[in-house]
Design a protein around this motif. Structure first.
Motif, short mmCIF file in Angstrom:
data_model
loop_
_atom_site.label_atom_id
_atom_site.label_comp_id
_atom_site.label_asym_id
_atom_site.label_seq_id
_atom_site.Cartn_x
_atom_site.Cartn_y
_atom_site.Cartn_z
N GLY A 89 0.68 -0.99 -0.20
CA GLY A 89 -0.10 -0.20 0.21
C GLY A 89 1.24 1.11 0.23
N ILE B 263 0.79 4.00 -3.36
CA ILE B 263 0.19 5.45 -3.41
C ILE B 263 1.47 6.75 -3.31
N ASN B 264 2.63 5.88 -2.80
CA ASN B 264 4.00 6.87 -3.25
C ASN B 264 4.02 6.84 -4.28
N ASP C 10 1.68 8.78 -7.18
CA ASP C 10 1.87 10.04 -7.16
C ASP C 10 3.28 10.31 -7.63
#
Length: 280
Positions: free
Chosen positions: A34, A38-39, A42
């Motif tokens: 996760g 997410i990182n 992005d």
């Protein structure tokens, strides 16, 4: 408490502990994935793939040099490791069988599979980098080939030995020479397992960093000359992720996401092939 009740109680305790351990393990796994997704997502954009590395603060900075370098190093290692691994595994299964030499090779392969990759990197540094006088992409590919070779060798050996001997005997009874029996009968019966081993071998070396630090080192610019130091996605990810600059750290997350998805994809494909072989 009767003996039967005691066994039922112990079984429930063991099942509960096993389930709890699995939940804890999966929780950490999805937590890591996760954070990575997410990182990583992005930080991904078009310049990540279209631009090479740049000094901190430059907007036009990407991972093109690392992606191309990774493709070169891993690709050449695959071209060298796959045929040698399959041929060596074929010798063990079809010719060496249970001879003393074959057993020694199997034992050495098992040891090589568990050897730390940094040891392989130091070995290649001593025999390739030091005599050449500089780091190079070739040295990186040699290190990855050595790591990949025992994985493919042992997988090929195991898969070929699973092919029923009756198929070989039937082919021999029809007058086929041994090399044709191996190519047209044995390989066909084990092709899914061999392909699975190849994919797992590539997935293993694609994520290696330590041996490349000793061999291909790194390059902040696009370079396709294998005789010179060459960038790789793993080493670039390490350098960017540990840097104090925020834009480099974002590129490090992007590199980690790309690499993880590639390795995850190869492992999923390998599992699908394995399930197909088992008829599931």
């Amino acid at each position: 408490m009767t003996h039967t009740q005691k066994r039922i109680f112990i079984n429930k305790v063991i099942m509960s502990l096993s389930t709890l351990s699995a939940i804890i393990g999966m929780t950490f796994l999805f937590w890591i994935l996760g954070v990575l997704v997410i990182n990583g997502i992005d930080a991904l954009n078009w310049t990540t793939f279209s631009e090479v590395g740049a000094p901190p603060g430059y907007e036009e900075s990407g991972l093109k040099h690392a992606l191309i370098g990774q493709l070169y190093i891993v690709g050449i290692a695959t071209l060298a490791g796959v045929p040698f691994g399959i041929l060596a595994g074929t010798y063990l299964s079809e010719y060496g069988q249970k001879s003393k030499l074959a057993e020694i090779i199997r034992d050495i392969s098992d040891i090589m599979m568990s050897a730390p990759s940094i040891v392989i990197g130091a070995f290649v540094y001593a025999i390739v980098v030091t005599p050449m006088g500089h780091f190079s992409g070739w040295a990186g590919s040699i290190a990855l080939t050595i790591i990949m070779l025992p994985i493919i060798l042992r997988t090929t050996d195991d898969m070929l030995r699973l092919v029923p001997s009756t198929l070989r005997e039937a082919a021999f009874a029809l007058g086929a020479p041994k090399y044709k029996v191996i190519i047209q009968v044995v390989y066909r019966g084990a092709k899914v397992g061999i392909l699975t081993g190849v994919l797992l071998g590539v997935a293993r070396v694609a994520g290696e960093t330590a041996p490349l630090l000793f061999t291909s080192f790194n390059d902040n610019f696009l370079n396709t000359d294998m005789s010179e130091p060459m960038a790789s996605l793993t080493v670039t990810m390490y350098n960017y992720a540990t840097s104090p600059y925020e834009d480099w750290q974002k590129l490090g997350w992007a590199a980690a996401f790309i690499l993880s998805m590639f390795i995850l994809g190869l492992n999923i494909i390998a599992r699908l092939f394995l399930m197909k072989k088992r008829g599931k």
